[in-house]
Enzyme design. Structure first.
Site, PDB file in Angstrom:
ATOM      1  CG  ASN A   9    -106.582  12.116 -22.184  1.00 47.86           C
ATOM      2  OD1 ASN A   9    -106.293  12.027 -23.377  1.00 47.86           O
ATOM      3  ND2 ASN A   9    -107.829  12.067 -21.750  1.00 47.86           N
ATOM      4  CD1 TRP A  10    -100.812  15.657 -23.742  1.00 44.34           C
ATOM      5  CD2 TRP A  10     -99.867  15.282 -25.744  1.00 44.34           C
ATOM      6  NE1 TRP A  10     -99.449  15.812 -23.605  1.00 44.34           N
ATOM      7  CE2 TRP A  10     -98.846  15.581 -24.813  1.00 44.34           C
ATOM      8  CE3 TRP A  10     -99.500  15.001 -27.059  1.00 44.34           C
ATOM      9  CZ2 TRP A  10     -97.493  15.621 -25.165  1.00 44.34           C
ATOM     10  CZ3 TRP A  10     -98.157  15.035 -27.422  1.00 44.34           C
ATOM     11  CH2 TRP A  10     -97.162  15.341 -26.488  1.00 44.34           C
ATOM     12  CE  LYS A  11    -109.394  15.555 -21.720  1.00 38.91           C
ATOM     13  NZ  LYS A  11    -110.589  16.029 -21.067  1.00 38.91           N
ATOM     14  CG  HIS A  95    -111.805   9.915 -21.017  1.00 46.66           C
ATOM     15  ND1 HIS A  95    -112.703  10.939 -21.219  1.00 46.66           N
ATOM     16  CD2 HIS A  95    -110.776  10.453 -20.312  1.00 46.66           C
ATOM     17  CE1 HIS A  95    -112.226  12.047 -20.665  1.00 46.66           C
ATOM     18  NE2 HIS A  95    -111.067  11.773 -20.110  1.00 46.66           N
ATOM     19  CD  GLU A  97    -113.281  14.324 -22.731  1.00 47.53           C
ATOM     20  OE1 GLU A  97    -112.357  13.945 -23.476  1.00 47.53           O
ATOM     21  OE2 GLU A  97    -113.122  15.188 -21.841  1.00 47.53           O
ATOM     22  CD  GLU A 167    -110.425  10.843 -15.786  1.00 47.68           C
ATOM     23  OE1 GLU A 167    -109.425  11.555 -15.699  1.00 47.68           O
ATOM     24  OE2 GLU A 167    -111.016  10.633 -16.845  1.00 47.68           O
ATOM     25  N   GLY A 173    -112.263  18.874 -16.989  1.00 50.38           N
ATOM     26  CA  GLY A 173    -112.185  20.048 -17.853  1.00 50.38           C
ATOM     27  C   GLY A 173    -113.026  21.225 -17.369  1.00 50.38           C
ATOM     28  CB  SER A 208    -110.002  20.318 -12.732  1.00 55.58           C
ATOM     29  OG  SER A 208    -111.016  20.454 -13.711  1.00 55.58           O
ATOM     30  N   GLY A 229    -105.686  15.911 -17.897  1.00 58.20           N
ATOM     31  CA  GLY A 229    -106.068  16.387 -19.227  1.00 58.20           C
ATOM     32  C   GLY A 229    -105.434  17.733 -19.508  1.00 58.20           C
ATOM     33  N   GLY A 230    -106.201  18.807 -19.295  1.00 57.54           N
ATOM     34  CA  GLY A 230    -105.757  20.159 -19.657  1.00 57.54           C
ATOM     35  C   GLY A 230    -104.349  20.515 -19.197  1.00 57.54           C
TER      36      GLY A 230
HETATM   37  C1  PEP Z   1    -109.234  13.810 -18.432  1.00 54.59           C
HETATM   38  O1  PEP Z   1    -109.478  14.104 -19.576  1.00 54.59           O
HETATM   39  O2  PEP Z   1    -109.072  12.625 -18.140  1.00 54.59           O
HETATM   40  C2  PEP Z   1    -109.144  14.873 -17.444  1.00 54.59           C
HETATM   41  C3  PEP Z   1    -109.043  14.548 -16.178  1.00 54.59           C
HETATM   42  O3  PEP Z   1    -109.168  16.165 -17.911  1.00 54.59           O
HETATM   43  P1  PEP Z   1    -108.865  17.507 -17.056  1.00 54.59           P
HETATM   44  O4  PEP Z   1    -107.594  17.267 -16.299  1.00 54.59           O
HETATM   45  O5  PEP Z   1    -108.711  18.576 -18.109  1.00 54.59           O
HETATM   46  O6  PEP Z   1    -110.029  17.721 -16.169  1.00 54.59           O
END
Ligand code: PEP
Length: 246
Positions: A9-11, A95, A97, A167, A173, A208, A229-230
């Site tokens: 997930n590049w957001k 998600h 966010e 999640e 994040g 994470s 994500g990151g």
């Molecule tokens: C996400 O955005 O779904 C996520 C899990 O982010 P991160 O890996 O950065 O915690």
């Protein structure tokens, strides 16, 4: 048994040059897990082309969100049929966010989930509790409610051909990962809540995930992969996570 799946997930990160560099470094040789990349909407077509050129059979395109409506006067929105037209296979819905920053309720998320299924795509439903909810001992109750909203909309058949991502909001994040056993406990609960379809539904962990913790998470019985994500912004790091998944 569900197949392993890792989704990037590049957001709202990256640009054309980033996408080109990412695909130059992406080598999925020997990776058995299914893999999907969810870029921001403007780069869907570019990434669709790179996914095709890359020639890895397990690699697919995903989207980060979708509109619940089929089409019409909805400025700024993108329909599920448009995603089909762009070559998308997976669509993230719910998600945290989107829930917290854009006020998406579980009912709206359920309508989005239904729109994705109607278009023949694979919904990736995100569920998870906040730190406050966990500390109040409400984790399973919160997740149950998020799942129930989808079941209320589509019935138990909802889960066939779908993916669920656990999640914990406090782990997204933040660099804090749920302990593998902590994540497993929730995954087991989700699997049971999905009923008959649960045994075939990939259950992803997100929060994470990185190469250093992926293996410990993936060895848990009910963790079938990850939503990343990151760490998905670094192709080599992302590939390491994919390798740990199978
Ligand atoms: C996400 O955005 O779904 C996520 C899990 O982010 P991160 O890996 O950065 O915690």
């Amino acid at each position: 048994m569900p197949s392993s799946l890792v989704i990037a997930n590049w957001k709202m990160h990256g640009d054309r040059a980033f996408a080109e560099a990412f695909f130059s470094a992406l080598d999925l040789t020997g990776v058995a897990a299914d893999v999907a990349i969810c870029p921001p909407f403007p780069y869907l077509s570019l990434v669709a082309g790179r996914v095709e050129q890359a020639g890895f059979g397990q690699l697919a395109l995903g989207a980060q969100s979708v509109c619940a409506e089929e089409g019409g006067a909805f400025t700024g929105e993108v329909s599920a049929d448009m995603l089909v037209d762009c070559g998308v296979r997976y669509v993230i819905v719910g998600h945290s966010e989107r829930r917290s920053l854009y006020g998406e309720t579980s009912e709206l998320v359920a309508r989005k989930f239904a729109a994705v299924k109607k278009a023949g795509l694979v919904p990736v439903l995100c569920v998870g509790e906040t730190l406050e909810e966990r500390e109040a001992g409400r984790t399973l109750e919160v997740i149950s409610g998020q799942l129930q909203a989808v079941a209320d909309c589509l019935g138990v058949e909802a889960w066939r051909g779908a993916v669920v991502a656990y999640e914990p909001v406090w782990a997204i994040g933040t660099g804090k990962t749920a302990a593998p056993e902590q994540a497993q406990e929730v995954h087991r609960f989700i699997r049971e809540r999905l009923g008959e379809a649960g045994g075939d539904t990939p259950l992803l962990y997100g929060g994470s995930v990185k190469s250093g913790n992926a293996e410990a998470l993936f060895t848990q019985q009910d963790i079938d992969g990850a939503l990343v994500g990151g760490a998905s912004l670094d192709a080599k790091e992302f590939v390491s996570i994919c390798r740990a998944a199978g």
